[in-house]
Each structure stands twice: as C-alpha cells, then as structure tokens.
Design a protein around this motif. Structure first.
Motif, PDB file in Angstrom:
ATOM      1  N   GLU A 196       0.826  -1.205   0.000  1.00 15.99           N
ATOM      2  CA  GLU A 196       0.000   0.000   0.000  1.00 15.99           C
ATOM      3  C   GLU A 196       0.860   1.254   0.000  1.00 15.99           C
ATOM      4  O   GLU A 196       0.443   2.305  -0.484  1.00 15.99           O
ATOM      5  N   ALA A 197       2.074   1.119   0.539  1.00 16.02           N
ATOM      6  CA  ALA A 197       2.976   2.274   0.550  1.00 16.02           C
ATOM      7  C   ALA A 197       3.628   2.504  -0.807  1.00 16.02           C
ATOM      8  O   ALA A 197       4.389   3.446  -0.984  1.00 16.02           O
ATOM      9  N   GLY A 198       3.361   1.594  -1.764  1.00 10.36           N
ATOM     10  CA  GLY A 198       3.843   1.849  -3.114  1.00 10.36           C
ATOM     11  C   GLY A 198       5.004   0.982  -3.574  1.00 10.36           C
ATOM     12  O   GLY A 198       5.824   1.417  -4.367  1.00 10.36           O
ATOM     13  N   ILE A 199       5.086  -0.252  -3.067  1.00  3.93           N
ATOM     14  CA  ILE A 199       6.116  -1.150  -3.567  1.00  3.93           C
ATOM     15  C   ILE A 199       5.472  -2.103  -4.575  1.00  3.93           C
ATOM     16  O   ILE A 199       4.493  -2.776  -4.266  1.00  3.93           O
ATOM     17  N   MET A 217       2.847  -1.790 -12.091  1.00  6.17           N
ATOM     18  CA  MET A 217       3.111  -0.387 -12.397  1.00  6.17           C
ATOM     19  C   MET A 217       1.896   0.478 -12.119  1.00  6.17           C
ATOM     20  O   MET A 217       1.998   1.700 -12.108  1.00  6.17           O
ATOM     21  N   SER A 218       0.729  -0.153 -11.923  1.00  4.13           N
ATOM     22  CA  SER A 218      -0.452   0.674 -11.691  1.00  4.13           C
ATOM     23  C   SER A 218      -0.483   1.143 -10.243  1.00  4.13           C
ATOM     24  O   SER A 218       0.094   0.513  -9.355  1.00  4.13           O
ATOM     25  N   ILE A 224      -4.653  -2.014 -18.869  1.00  2.60           N
ATOM     26  CA  ILE A 224      -3.349  -2.686 -18.832  1.00  2.60           C
ATOM     27  C   ILE A 224      -3.136  -3.486 -20.112  1.00  2.60           C
ATOM     28  O   ILE A 224      -2.077  -3.435 -20.739  1.00  2.60           O
ATOM     29  N   VAL A 225      -4.187  -4.211 -20.529  1.00  4.79           N
ATOM     30  CA  VAL A 225      -4.092  -5.028 -21.736  1.00  4.79           C
ATOM     31  C   VAL A 225      -3.704  -4.160 -22.923  1.00  4.79           C
ATOM     32  O   VAL A 225      -2.861  -4.520 -23.739  1.00  4.79           O
ATOM     33  N   THR A 270      -6.894  -3.937  -1.617  1.00  5.42           N
ATOM     34  CA  THR A 270      -7.394  -2.979  -0.632  1.00  5.42           C
ATOM     35  C   THR A 270      -7.577  -1.599  -1.252  1.00  5.42           C
ATOM     36  O   THR A 270      -7.992  -0.672  -0.573  1.00  5.42           O
ATOM     37  N   GLN A 271      -7.199  -1.482  -2.534  1.00  6.21           N
ATOM     38  CA  GLN A 271      -7.181  -0.140  -3.118  1.00  6.21           C
ATOM     39  C   GLN A 271      -8.114  -0.026  -4.322  1.00  6.21           C
ATOM     40  O   GLN A 271      -8.316  -1.012  -5.034  1.00  6.21           O
ATOM     41  N   PRO A 272      -8.663   1.162  -4.585  1.00 13.63           N
ATOM     42  CA  PRO A 272      -9.381   1.371  -5.825  1.00 13.63           C
ATOM     43  C   PRO A 272      -8.380   1.295  -6.981  1.00 13.63           C
ATOM     44  O   PRO A 272      -7.192   1.565  -6.761  1.00 13.63           O
ATOM     45  N   PRO A 273      -8.761   0.917  -8.180  1.00 13.89           N
ATOM     46  CA  PRO A 273     -10.147   0.692  -8.606  1.00 13.89           C
ATOM     47  C   PRO A 273     -10.636  -0.742  -8.353  1.00 13.89           C
ATOM     48  O   PRO A 273     -11.707  -1.096  -8.834  1.00 13.89           O
ATOM     49  N   SER A 274      -9.857  -1.535  -7.636  1.00 13.43           N
ATOM     50  CA  SER A 274     -10.243  -2.936  -7.473  1.00 13.43           C
ATOM     51  C   SER A 274     -11.378  -3.119  -6.493  1.00 13.43           C
ATOM     52  O   SER A 274     -12.129  -4.074  -6.585  1.00 13.43           O
ATOM     53  N   VAL A 275     -11.468  -2.233  -5.506  1.00 13.25           N
ATOM     54  CA  VAL A 275     -12.489  -2.424  -4.471  1.00 13.25           C
ATOM     55  C   VAL A 275     -13.261  -1.134  -4.232  1.00 13.25           C
ATOM     56  O   VAL A 275     -12.791  -0.033  -4.508  1.00 13.25           O
ATOM     57  N   LYS A 276     -14.474  -1.349  -3.720  1.00 15.58           N
ATOM     58  CA  LYS A 276     -15.317  -0.232  -3.309  1.00 15.58           C
ATOM     59  C   LYS A 276     -15.770  -0.603  -1.912  1.00 15.58           C
ATOM     60  O   LYS A 276     -16.501  -1.578  -1.753  1.00 15.58           O
ATOM     61  N   GLY A 277     -15.288   0.081  -0.899  1.00 13.85           N
ATOM     62  CA  GLY A 277     -15.619  -0.314   0.467  1.00 13.85           C
ATOM     63  C   GLY A 277     -15.154  -1.753   0.679  1.00 13.85           C
ATOM     64  O   GLY A 277     -14.063  -2.111   0.265  1.00 13.85           O
TER      65      GLY A 277
END
Lengths: 507, 403
Positions: free
Chosen positions: A333-336, A418-419, A386-387, A364-371
C-alpha cells in the motif's frame, strides 16, 4: 574416431507435430554428424523443445522419419530412445534432492550394475574419466547448480548414451560454470560422443558448436558453421528482424533516497544466515542491479524487502519511514511493486481470469475495491487499460491466465505492478522465459518508469540485461554484498568472477 | 560417516534416558516405572502402533499420505479374529494382513488411479473401516461361541516363549532395585519372559521393511516416487505400480498391527478397539522423521506412555518428574543452539511439570488416560521444526505431467 566423425548420428526428415490449435513443428530437417557438437537455436516457442521431446521419445511425431546411426526408428517412450543410445538432460533438472548422487544415477538402470559397490565404482569411474569430480554419496540437495547438471549428464552416460541432448544447459549457469561445462563437453566430444546443444545464447553457440541449425516458428530456417557467420547474422536469422538491446539512456538518478537497507541480516528456521549485513540504498530514478548465482540469498533478500520474510537484525527504510516491522500489505500500500521470480507460482492465479489477477496485491485499493466489496467493473476497466497499454495479447479479460504465453503473462504482471503509482519496483528476473519481443517491451516499461522517478531493484541472471539496465550493480555471494560495479565499464566476465568468488584471493 | 554420527547420537540419547529413568526410580521409589511387567506391557502396547507407523512409512516414502491407517487397522482386527477362529492364530495374522491390504488397495485406487486428495480418501477409509468391521462382526460373529454383535473373545493366541535361565536370573536382579543394573535386567527380563512370537514377527517385519526400503532396488525406486515422481518416470520407473505396491503393503502392515491388538493385546476382537492407534502410528512416523529407526523410537515412546496409564498411579506421578527433567534438558540444549523462544516455552513447561510433581502425590486417573496423547502433542511440537518429509509426499501425481 575420425571414421565415425564423418557419418551421421541422427537424421530428422520432414518432422511435423500438431497439438490442438497449434502447429509445434513442421517440415523440420536436421542432420547431426557423429562426434560433433550440434547447436539448435531459436527463440522461446520456436519449437526446439517439442522437437527434442520427439527425438527422445516423449512425444510421437505426426509426420516424418527419425534415423539413428543409419537405421530408421520409431520411439514409443524414452526407454526406446535410451536403448538406441540417446540421452537427454532436461532444462529443469530431474533429480530427487533427498537422494544421493549414486541413487539418482542408478535409479531406473539398476540392472546394469545393481545399486551397491559395483554401481558406485562405475559412477566414480565415469566421474573421473570426464573430470566431473562428483562424490557418489553426496546428497543432491547439497550440490550447486553446476554439479547437479553434471549429475544429470552422468545419469545419461551411465546408461551408455552416445548421443546427448542438452536442453538450454547454460540457462542456470554463470560464465565460469559455462566454461567448465564446455570443458566437459569437449572431453565428451573427444571420446566420440555426439552432443545436441539447445540454446538461445549466441556467444555460447559460436564458442562450442561445430554445426548450427536455426529454428523459427516451428521449422528449420537455416544452417550455419560458426566460423562463417557472425553473431548478428545468427540473431537476425533467429528472430527474423533486428535484435533489441537493453541499453539505458542518460542517467536519471536523483539524490533522493527511496529505499535503504542497513545491516539487514536474514536467517532461516535453523538459524543459518541467508543474507548477512546487507547495506545499500536506491535513489529515485535509479536502477540497482543485483548479480549473483542463484541460491546466494538474492531471493531471500527480495522476500525480506517485500515483507514475506522477517529481518533478524537491521533496518529497512522506505523514503524516510522505517518499514522494518511492516507487513506485506502495508508495504504494498505504501507503493512497492513486485515482479516475482516465478510468475506461475507467485505472481498469478493461473486458473482465474485476468481481471481477478489484476486485483491481486491491490485488493485494498481502488479501482479494485469499493468499500468492503470487490469492484468488478472498476477492476475490469483497469484490466482493459493494462491489456491495451502493455500490449497483453489475449482474447478477453475473462480469459484465464494459464491460457496466455509466458511473455503475455509477464506483461500483465508488469502492468499490474506499475499501476497505482509505485515508488519502488522490485523486479526479480523480469524477462526470464519470455520471448525477445516481450523482453524488449518489458525493458521499455522499466526504462520509462525510471525516467519518471521510480526506484528499481533489479535481480537477474541475464548479465547483459543487468549491465544494460542498471545504474549500479551490486554482487551478492553467500548472502553478502561482495562488490559494487559500474555497468558502464564492467564486463560479464568480471561480474561472473565476482559472483563465483573467483577474485576473492586477489581482492 | 553421517550415519555413524547419528548412531552415536541415538546411543547417547538412549543411555541418557535409561540413566534418567533409573535415577528417578531410585529417587521416588516408584519401581513400577520400569519393572519387567511395565516393560512387557509397553512392548505389547508398542507393537500395534509400530506396525501402523511402518505401514505409514511404506506409503509416505512412495509419496502417498495414508491417514487411512486407522481404518486399515480396524479391518485387520476383524480379519485376525475371523481367520483365527476357523484356522488358528498364524492364519489369523495372514487374515489381518489381507483385510488391511484390501483397505490399502482401496486407498491406492482412489489416490493413485483417480487422483483423489489423500486426506479425503484416508478419512473415507477410516469411516468405511469402522462401519465394515461393525457390519462384518454382526454378520459373522453373532452366532459363534464367545461371539456377539460387537465382539469375538476366547481366540487362540500365538505361541509365547520364556527362556528359562535368563528369564529367572533377570527377574532376580530386577527385584533388587539396584541403580542401573536392575533397570537393564528389567529390559532383558521383559524380552525373555512370556514373549509372544507375534512380537518377534513384528520386529522382523520392521527390520525387513527398513532393509527393503533402503537397501534394495525395489526400495530405491519406491522412494524415488516419493521424492520426485516425474524424475522417476523419466528414468523408466512405473510410478503408478510402485505407489500401488507401497500403499497395499502399507495397508497390510497396519492390518497386522490390528491383528496384534486382537490376538496379543487383548485376546479377542471388539469393534473400535484400535482407539486411535493408527493416528498415533502416523504421529510416531512423523516423530521419527520418516526413518525406520526414529519411527521405532517414536512408537516405543507412545507405547510406553500408553501402557503406563494402566499401571499404578505412583508410576504416572513419577513420569511427571521424568517429563519435567526431559523438557528442561531439551530447553537447555535449544538455548545453546540459540533458539531462545523455543527454549523459554520448553523450559516453562518443564518447570510447570516439576512444580506439579512436587506439589502433588498422585495424578488423577482421568489425566493418566490422556498421557499418550499429551505426549504425542508435546513430542511433535518440539520435534516438528527439524522434520524432513519426502519431497513429493501427499501430492497428486499424473503420468507425464511435467515432461
């Protein structure tokens, strides 16, 4: 010897092999002279491995004939091929780690000399004749890569093979080990053995081979003698176009430290040190390459930085924050970003669609999850991005990851990592086992990201890749950083010497 | 070289254990902890566990996890009873092996041919074994003399032998309660007095198994299937066939263990008399690091605690002291290796046992029954870190999957 050297050991004519939906081989014609080293080169997916499996009896050709020592043969299983004096050393070693060298060698061939003293002396004799220097009672798990390969060759010789197939034998070796393998091969050739050497490393092929056959898209496209062709010509023959190179442009290194390790020591469950007092820093916009023979602690070091292993002593800082005690999720989450060494085991869920694989590590992060819920639409559209951006060739984002080729799987992983604007990318063998096109693309992505200020830790067994991409190279040996090199001036030979500790006496 | 060092280590550990037991016996006056009777009972309790463990060894060395040992053992108890009733005890032993082998065959069919998860198949076999033995007992034993819907008693047992001179002499010395001498005499006495020939057969089977698995061509091929089946296949080993052979033999061994329970431990068949010994056998094998010597040591340890619960309560109480000392010793050893956390946990447990010993005079009967299981947990928890199982153990293998 000279009389047999002129006859043909193996003749493959018009070989074709089709799998559902794919033509693996067609119209393959190869002539292998007895008592020579014959190199078979081609990109990944050119059909080299399938062809060798046909010659070794693992698979049956749909068309074509195989002639061994002047007789036409059909192989139902490897046993038939072994009976004809053909032996194969697979790229992935076929050894039982918990058994001894002797046990591994005699397994399946117990009828020859039993499994006792007679077998031991036979193994010792072969080992001495060809200068292998193997102890029959050593456990295979205690052996290094080079020795394991010699055990594999010994296995084949023990069964009386005269024609030996080596499938990418140098992929796992450092330059010095390659040299000693080649010494072994030269002895074998002098004793009248025929060697079929599969590779895509052109320098090595030009060094060892007597004849070269080039394969592209399932068929043989050319033949050459090493003394009448250049590396460049071979490469163009192999890929059908210009070879890419991993050269970086001008330095983009800033003086802002992104990752710093201070005296990091990692130990295993038994208290053995895997990494000892590792200290380094990576700045924003810098690529730090780590060179080392596999098994010298680089895998453990990477796992420690991503948080899969605990630090025994020492500190790890990301930017100005101490992240030594953080869990893996906090670090991500810190960007690794993390491109794992083995994409199929650690990077992907092979039987899940691409958009689910996109969520992995970003759950745990958008855009993968909402709440608390997975955002299918968000993950899906980002996967489409990405594709498109990373040129992942797939019918749709609902395709399972297993159906993609290695290069496309890897591009998907690179795109995913990279996203979300990472600040640090750990790339462990990012182009291992991918074809030349995907390799060039992945190099491009790493270079672009570096220009945008990303810090990159690059681990690779491909020394050209390390030298071409890195701003700085550290060599790891037995868990310690033993030397720093400037990629502008270092040669693969220098690196190889440092990686094996050959220069310890002089240093 | 490696083997010799290991042998020395085992010798030292055994010697240390005997010395400690002897010292505890003198200290507490609980002479029951290693009397001839106790050791005989321990040997009898060990044999079924040992056979199950050796069965597990066969199967897991070939890469098939066999938690169906319990079910195969249960089948063995019925087979032993049925065949002994009609044809005498030695045919009974054969019958036990046969029924166990049938259980093994079922497991092999499921795991090797159909690729069923080993644990799922094993659990199923345990349930099938128990159900089948109940059904068979009710169907075949109800109308027999000494029989009932759940039992068959009064079976002929295999011959017992006593070696006259040695047996008496050892008993005389053991009764003196001297330090060390009497303890060793107890050992000799237990092995020369009223010894069932079935016990001798068990010992022979263990030695034969170790020999076959580690010294024969067949054994090498079998073990290669448990370490790297793809490599074995590439060298012309028929992996399926070897796995089948291993799992069937495994079932037969467990069946013989069940037969021992019915014919020697209790001279009669009762449904469910295995009471988890198949699982304990599995634990003994894991404790023994998938090696025959260690497996035997594990089975002896479990057999001993199992037998002690049936003896007098002073002995169980004395056992607390032994466990306490043992744990503290282990803790010190771990501390020397630099394993601080493990050492602290073990040391604390050891001290707790010592305090328990010092502040009480007896152990509740209910607790005594739990001893073998607590010992199982403790031993596995302490040993688990250094264990090395066959590399491909428990993994599904499909022919041609990786070449």
């Amino acid at each position: 010897m000279s009389a047999t050297a002129t006859s043909d050991a193996v003749l493959l004519q018009g070989i074709a092999k089709r799998f559902p939906g794919v033509i693996a081989n067609h119209d393959v014609d190869i002539t292998i002279r007895s008592g020579t080293v014959h190199a078979l080169i081609g990109e990944n997916g050119a059909g080299k491995s399938t062809l060798m499996k046909i010659l070794y009896g693992v698979q049956k050709p749909d068309e074509g004939t195989i002639t061994v020592d002047g007789q036409t043969v059909t192989f139902g299983s490897p046993t038939d091929a072994i009976a004809r004096g053909i032996g194969m050393v697979f790229q992935h070693f076929m050894l039982a780690d918990n058994l001894t060298v002797l046990e591994n060698v005699v397994l399946g061939a117990e009828k020859l000399h039993g499994i006792g003293e007679k077998a031991r002396s036979a193994v010792e004799q072969i080992s001495t004749t060809y200068g292998f220097g193997l102890d029959p009672d050593a456990l295979v798990e205690d052996l290094g890569v080079g020795d394991r390969q010699r055990v594999e060759i010994l296995k084949v010789l023990y069964r009386g093979a005269r024609i030996i197939i080596l499938d990418e034998p140098t992929a796992v070796l450092v330059p010095q080990e390659v040299e000693s393998l080649f010494d072994n091969l030269r002895v074998l050739k002098a004793e009248g053995h025929t060697i079929l050497f599969i590779s895509h490393k052109l320098d090595e092929v030009l060094d060892i081979a007597d004849d070269i056959t080039v394969m592209r898209r399932g068929t043989t496209v050319g033949e050459a003698k090493p003394d009448s062709i250049t590396k460049h010509e071979l490469a163009e023959l192999m890929v059908g176009s210009e070879l890419p190179s991993p050269e970086t442009e001008e330095s983009t290194v800033t003086d802002e430290v992104q990752l710093s390790l201070e005296n990091v020591t990692v130990a295993d469950a038994r208290g053995r040190r895997l990494c000892a007092e590792v200290t380094f820093t990576i700045h924003r916009g810098e690529v730090l390459g780590i060179a080392g023979v596999e098994g010298n602690g680089q895998a453990e070091l990477v796992e420690t930085i991503i948080g899969m292993r605990k630090v025994a002593t020492g500190r790890i800082r990301l930017g100005s924050e101490d992240m030594t005690a953080w869990g893996t999720r906090a670090r991500r989450e810190a960007g690794i970003g993390y491109i794992p060494e083995d994409r199929q085991r650690h990077g992907l869920l092979l039987d899940s669609p691409l958009w689910e694989n996109r969520i992995l590590g970003h759950q745990t992060q958008p855009p993968s999850v909402k709440g608390p819920w997975i955002d299918r639409a968000g993950a899906g559209s980002d996967t489409e991005r990405i594709v498109k951006e990373y040129d992942v060739r797939t019918p749709s984002i609902e395709t399972v990851a297993r159906a993609l080729s290695g290069g496309n799987q890897q591009k998907l992983i690179v795109g995913r990592e990279m996203s979300g604007q990472p600040v640090l990318l750990i790339a462990s063998h990012p182009t291992r086992g991918v074809d030349v096109g995907a390799q060039a693309a992945i190099w491009g992505y790493i270079k672009d990201a570096r220009r945008d200020g990303l810090a990159v830790l690059l681990i690779s067994a491909d020394l050209d890749e390390l030298i071409g991409l890195s701003d700085r190279i550290e060599v790891i040996l037995r868990g310690r950083l033993v030397g720093e090199f400037d990629p502008q001036s270092v040669t693969p030979q220098d690196l190889g010497a440092a990686m094996t500790g050959a220069n310890e006496a002089t240093a | 070289m490696r083997a010799r060092q290991l042998n020395h280590l085992w010798l030292l550990i055994s010697l240390g254990a005997i010395l400690m037991v002897s010292a505890v016996r003198i200290l507490t006056g609980a002479h029951g902890i290693d009397s001839i009777g106790t050791i005989r009972a321990a040997i009898i309790a060990t044999c079924p566990i040992l056979m199950a463990a050796i069965g597990g060894l066969w199967s897991e060395r070939a890469g098939v996890v066999n938690i169906g040992l319990e079910g195969q053992m249960i089948l063995g108890t019925w087979g032993a009873a049925y065949f002994t009733y009609y044809y005498g005890p030695w045919v009974g032993v054969f019958g036990a092996a046969l029924l166990g082998a049938v259980g093994g065959l079922l497991h092999a069919l499921a795991t090797v041919t159909f690729g069923v998860d080993h644990i799922v198949s094993g659990v199923a076999i345990n349930i099938i074994g128990l159900g089948a033995s109940r059904f068979l007992a009710e169907a075949y034993f109800t109308d027999l003399e000494g029989g009932g819907i759940k039992q068959l008693t009064g079976l002929e047992t295999p011959t017992r032998v006593t070696i006259p001179g040695i047996s008496d002499g050892a008993e005389y010395l053991a009764d003196k309660h001297w330090f060390l001498v009497s303890d060793l005499a107890s050992l000799v006495g237990a092995m020369t007095t009223d010894l069932s020939l079935f016990t001798v057969l068990v010992a022979a089977l263990v030695i034969a198994s170790a020999w076959i698995l580690w010294r024969s061509t067949f054994g090498l091929r079998l073990r290669s299937c448990g370490e790297n089946p793809a490599a074995a296949e590439s060298l012309g080993v028929n992996v399926y066939r070897y796995k089948y052979a291993a799992v069937v033999v495994s079932g037969a061994m467990a069946g013989i263990g069940g037969g021992f329970l019915a014919l020697v431990s209790s001279s009669g068949f009762t449904t469910g008399q295995t009471n988890g010994r198949g699982f304990i056998g599995l634990a003994a094998m894991i404790f023994g690091n998938w090696r025959p010597g260690g497996t035997t040591a594990g089975a002896l340890l479990f057999g001993y605690t199992d037998s002690l619960q049936l003896r007098d309560s002073t002995s169980v109480h004395a056992l607390l002291l032994i466990v306490g000392i043992g744990l503290v010793a282990l803790a010190l050893w771990r501390l020397r290796q630099g394993k601080t956390t493990t050492a602290i946990v073990m040391g604390a447990l050891g001290v707790a046992f010592l305090v328990w010993f010092l502040t009480t005079d007896s152990v509740p009967k209910e607790f005594a029954g739990m001893t073998p299981y607590i010992a199982t947990l403790l031993v596995l928890a302490l040993a688990a870190q250094r264990l090395r199982m066959p590399a491909a153990d428990g993994l599904r293998y499909r022919r041609g999957q990786s070449i």
